[in-house]
Scaffold this motif. Sequence first.
Motif, short mmCIF file in Angstrom:
data_model
loop_
_atom_site.label_atom_id
_atom_site.label_comp_id
_atom_site.label_asym_id
_atom_site.label_seq_id
_atom_site.Cartn_x
_atom_site.Cartn_y
_atom_site.Cartn_z
N SER A 179 0.87 -1.17 0.13
CA SER A 179 -0.01 -0.02 -0.07
C SER A 179 0.89 1.20 -0.02
O SER A 179 1.60 1.41 0.99
N PHE A 180 0.71 2.05 -1.17
CA PHE A 180 1.55 3.26 -1.10
C PHE A 180 1.14 4.21 -0.34
O PHE A 180 0.04 4.59 -0.08
N PRO A 181 2.13 4.85 0.60
CA PRO A 181 1.73 5.56 1.95
C PRO A 181 1.49 7.21 1.28
O PRO A 181 2.24 7.96 1.59
N GLN A 182 0.19 7.34 0.69
CA GLN A 182 0.02 8.91 0.54
C GLN A 182 -1.31 8.89 0.69
O GLN A 182 -2.16 8.41 -0.11
N GLU A 183 -1.83 10.12 1.13
CA GLU A 183 -3.28 10.32 1.22
C GLU A 183 -3.30 11.58 0.35
O GLU A 183 -2.78 12.74 0.63
N SER A 184 -4.30 11.02 -0.78
CA SER A 184 -4.02 11.97 -2.18
C SER A 184 -4.62 13.44 -1.77
O SER A 184 -4.13 14.53 -2.50
N ALA A 210 0.58 13.61 4.69
CA ALA A 210 -0.03 13.00 3.86
C ALA A 210 0.32 11.32 3.95
O ALA A 210 -0.36 10.36 3.88
N GLU A 211 1.48 11.04 4.10
CA GLU A 211 2.14 9.86 4.28
C GLU A 211 1.67 9.15 5.58
O GLU A 211 1.34 7.97 5.74
N GLU A 212 1.63 9.93 6.57
CA GLU A 212 1.57 9.37 8.09
C GLU A 212 0.06 8.99 8.09
O GLU A 212 -0.20 7.99 8.96
N LEU A 213 -1.02 9.97 7.66
CA LEU A 213 -2.28 9.64 7.56
C LEU A 213 -2.60 8.33 6.97
O LEU A 213 -3.46 7.24 7.60
N GLN A 214 -2.25 8.08 5.82
CA GLN A 214 -2.32 6.78 5.04
C GLN A 214 -1.97 5.38 5.82
O GLN A 214 -2.44 4.42 5.82
N ILE A 215 -0.42 5.68 6.43
CA ILE A 215 -0.04 4.61 7.18
C ILE A 215 -0.82 4.12 8.28
O ILE A 215 -1.13 3.07 8.64
N ALA A 216 -1.10 5.32 9.11
CA ALA A 216 -2.04 5.07 10.26
C ALA A 216 -3.42 4.41 9.50
O ALA A 216 -3.74 3.41 10.49
N ARG A 217 -4.06 4.69 8.63
CA ARG A 217 -5.27 4.13 8.11
C ARG A 217 -5.11 2.83 7.97
O ARG A 217 -5.96 1.74 8.20
N ASP A 218 -4.01 2.15 6.97
CA ASP A 218 -3.59 1.01 6.75
C ASP A 218 -3.31 0.10 7.84
O ASP A 218 -3.72 -1.05 7.94
N LEU A 219 -2.65 0.52 8.69
CA LEU A 219 -2.27 -0.05 10.05
C LEU A 219 -3.61 -0.56 10.92
O LEU A 219 -3.83 -1.65 11.39
N HIS A 260 17.81 6.71 -1.73
CA HIS A 260 18.01 8.29 -2.02
C HIS A 260 17.48 8.88 -0.77
O HIS A 260 17.64 10.25 -0.29
N ASN A 261 16.24 8.51 -0.31
CA ASN A 261 15.67 9.05 1.01
C ASN A 261 16.47 8.91 2.28
O ASN A 261 16.18 9.71 3.19
N LEU A 279 9.19 10.41 -5.64
CA LEU A 279 8.09 10.38 -4.72
C LEU A 279 8.22 8.95 -3.89
O LEU A 279 8.35 7.73 -4.64
N PRO A 280 8.04 8.90 -2.80
CA PRO A 280 8.08 10.21 -1.91
C PRO A 280 9.00 11.10 -2.10
O PRO A 280 10.32 10.88 -2.47
N PRO A 281 8.94 12.52 -1.92
CA PRO A 281 9.71 13.59 -2.01
C PRO A 281 10.93 13.27 -1.13
O PRO A 281 10.67 12.75 0.14
#
Length: 417
Positions: A179-184, A210-219, A260-261, A279-281
């Motif tokens: 699941s790609f971690p980004q809340e669009s 945006a990343e953290e919200l999606q991760i929290a949702r998926d968890l 690279h991140n 992406l992610p930036p």
Amino acid sequence: MNVLIKSAIIVDPKSDFQNETCDILIENGIISQISKQIPNSSKVREIKLDNLHVSQGWFDSSVSFGEPGFEERETLLNGLETAAYSGFTDVAVNSNTNPVIDNYTNIAFLKAKSHDHSVQLHPIGALTKNADGEDLAELYDMKNAGAVAYYDYQKPVKNPNLMKLALQYASNFDGLVYSFPQESKISGLGVVNENVISTSLGLKGNPTLAEELQIARDLFLLEYTGGKLHIPTISSAKSVELIRAAKAKKLDVSCSVAIHNLILTDEVLTTFDTRFKVLPPLRTQSDCDALIKGLKDGTIDMVTSDHNPIDIEHKKIEFDYAMYGSIGLETAFGALNTIFTTKQTIDLLTKGKDRLGVQSTPIAVGEKAKLTLFNPDEKYTFTKEMIRSTSKNAIFENYQLKGKVYGIFSNNQLVLN
């Protein structure tokens, strides 16, 4: 194929010869002897290289090639050859092609076309049909064809119920859901990290929220449904904390980080060079530090080059309109080796296999020879002339790297630079 590797330092904690300098005799693709000195009585090909080190073959959990449909970016053959010369014996290949890899036939095509190559290709099927986020793809059929996981590459699953159904359904056959971690709606039109840098450059920001919200949702969904979840290419300190807490609760979750991140921050964006549009930036130094700590304590399970070749027409344009992505296979080892010890670097490049059902092959007598050959100490500047990938969008171009890859021995084939 018969080969005698001479005076190689073995870097493999699963080998009885860890840290020892040994000769390795390979006969018909199998390691037949490991010893301090092996006479070449059969006059097989000898490999003698400066400061030669040998490890288990390296693995990358997120690689994109262009074929089918985007061959101008990278063909399968050129991509696999690039992987081999970069030290990788196994790569998990994303579904972002045209057509999207979302059914049995598409998976079978990738497996058949790469069958005899030195690098073993492990297909990742799309999670949804045509990767459009509406309906689940043919997950079980793709598993039977050889898919190792399911992922709509860099496309977040917007519908939480669809993700819930994916986790529930895939758990019936031990399928791994990415699941790609980004809340669009939070990321919006952001193209770089939301920070003082984005403001000063006049570029729209994509916040870590945006990343953290999606991760929290998926968890939360994972805790409710069970199943196996993989969160690819996390990039923020808070993301590491969320996943660390989930693992403490014994949830079946894993994650990766793009190399690279770990190294580059949004401060490099001042030149508006689109090589740095990923992406992610790229985030901040505090995020890099947290990601490195997460790797060291095991919260983050694996690294990836996130190799994503983009043709010049879609990369060398105005920053806002350029496509995301960088090639990374060729610089993966040299970049990692600048911030970790050689032992840590090799550990990171060989982790993740079990999670995706890829067989590990220790350096031991009787095992298949699946080896990476390298010199960990050579320093050099990575230039455009060194790029084997068809696309030239290398984020580490003109950076000083440490560590030269000599090649691989895999699938009874020797590939040397």
